[in-house]
Design an enzyme around this catalytic site. Structure first.
Site, PDB file in Angstrom:
ATOM      1  N   ASN A   9       2.497   5.330   8.679  1.00 42.82           N
ATOM      2  CA  ASN A   9       4.116   5.184   8.280  1.00 42.82           C
ATOM      3  C   ASN A   9       4.557   6.593   8.588  1.00 42.82           C
ATOM      4  OD1 ASN A   9       3.056   3.719   5.224  1.00 42.82           O
ATOM      5  ND2 ASN A   9       4.528   2.105   7.211  1.00 42.82           N
TER       6      ASN A   9
ATOM      7  N   HIS B  17       1.042  -1.450  -0.094  1.00 45.77           N
ATOM      8  CA  HIS B  17       0.347  -0.195   0.241  1.00 45.77           C
ATOM      9  C   HIS B  17       0.778   1.255  -0.006  1.00 45.77           C
ATOM     10  CE1 HIS B  17       0.854   1.010   3.865  1.00 45.77           C
ATOM     11  NE2 HIS B  17       0.516  -0.388   4.213  1.00 45.77           N
TER      12      HIS B  17
ATOM     13  N   GLU C 159      -2.607  -7.451   7.192  1.00 44.74           N
ATOM     14  CA  GLU C 159      -1.562  -7.089   7.302  1.00 44.74           C
ATOM     15  C   GLU C 159      -1.563  -7.761   9.164  1.00 44.74           C
ATOM     16  OE1 GLU C 159       1.048  -5.752   7.956  1.00 44.74           O
ATOM     17  OE2 GLU C 159       1.656  -3.993   8.396  1.00 44.74           O
TER      18      GLU C 159
END
Length: 304
Positions: free
Chosen positions: A34, A28, A117
């Site tokens: 992040n 992604h 995830e």
């Protein structure tokens, strides 16, 4: 004789199946998590969204994927099928990538929970998560399980289950692959899930997995079908790229072998891994093997 020919033809008919020309893994785009790990303390992981940069990365990735598929195919008539993790950041990445593909080119899209995830457990306490991740680095990324979460080994198990389902879909042609078209599978997932997917597919060891670097945001891995039915990363990617991703010289050599490999020869080729487990080789069963004293063996059994 006629019956044998019928059985042979029947077997050939059912053993042949159209295969995707490429299986492409995509991580992604940049997410709020992040950019700032404190986002996880207030937002559930599956709801973490893309940043503006993440959206731009995904649009660029879509353009790159379309060029890759349309310019490097054996046919101008090509199609794609998407698998996507159910998380917001992967679904948003797919929406941006999808802008580069007309509906005519897309056979289907499937949300697949097994490529989600890794579950990192309770993110609410940021300092605690930092310490836990440091502990993981000491004990190894594959087997270390996050408290209330998963290890990479757990992710490997569910990705393996997904791969089995994927092969059934291909085997039964549930994806409606037309052998006259270049068919491409695009899997939009997460860094760890992509790495364990490759580990499972290429039968890499835990030690080899530990060498791998994570994918960057919207970075891709292209597995392309070789001449004899094996997939390889070395068709599309250079040695320099493979080294940068953490593949050892032995792993890169294996990828090159796969370009022209016959699937039936894979068992013989896998013998190169024996050196990882055995430190000697025998030319025959008889060489260097001492005769067993049967009487001594019987005496030993009596003592037990």
């Amino acid at each position: 004789m006629q019956e044998n020919n019928h059985n042979r033809n029947h077997h050939q008919h059912h053993s042949w199946k159209p295969l995707p020309k490429r299986i492409i893994l995509v991580r992604h785009g940049e997410s709020e998590g992040n950019l700032d790990t404190s986002a996880y303390s207030t937002i559930p992981d599956h709801q973490i969204s893309l940043t503006e940069l993440g959206h731009a990365q995904a649009r660029l990735a879509g353009s790159h994927l379309r060029d890759l598929i349309s310019c490097h195919g054996s046919s101008s008539d090509w199609r794609v099928y998407f698998y996507v993790s159910p998380y917001e950041r992967t679904r948003s990445t797919l929406r941006e990538i999808g802008k580069s593909f007309s509906k005519k080119r897309v056979i289907g899209v499937r949300e697949e929970c097994r490529i989600r995830e890794q579950d990192f457990g309770n993110f609410q306490v940021e300092e605690r998560m930092r310490v836990i991740k440091e502990t993981r680095e000491k004990f190894g990324r594959f087997f270390y399980r996050f408290p209330e979460g998963e290890s990479a080994a757990d992710v490997f198990d569910r990705v393996s289950s997904f791969l089995e389902s994927l092969w059934r879909d291909i085997d039964l042609n549930r994806l409606h692959i037309d052998p006259t078209q270049d068919f491409n599978l695009i899997i939009i997932s997460h860094g760890l899930a992509c790495r364990v997917f490759l580990m499972k597919w290429f039968k890499w060891t835990v030690e080899q997995f530990e060498l791998l670097n994570n994918l960057g945001n919207c970075e891709i891995r292209v597995m392309e079908l070789g001449h004899s039915g094996e997939y390889s990363l070395a068709i599309h990617h250079t040695d320099e790229e493979l080294l940068e991703w953490g593949l050892s010289a032995e792993m890169i050599e294996d990828q090159k072998w796969r370009i022209n490999a016959n699937r039936a020869d894979s068992n013989d080729h896998s013998s190169c891994y024996l050196n990882s487990f055995f430190n000697h080789q025998l030319d025959s069963d008889d060489e260097d093997v001492k005769e067993v004293d049967i009487d001594s063996y019987d005496d030993t059994k009596k003592m037990v």
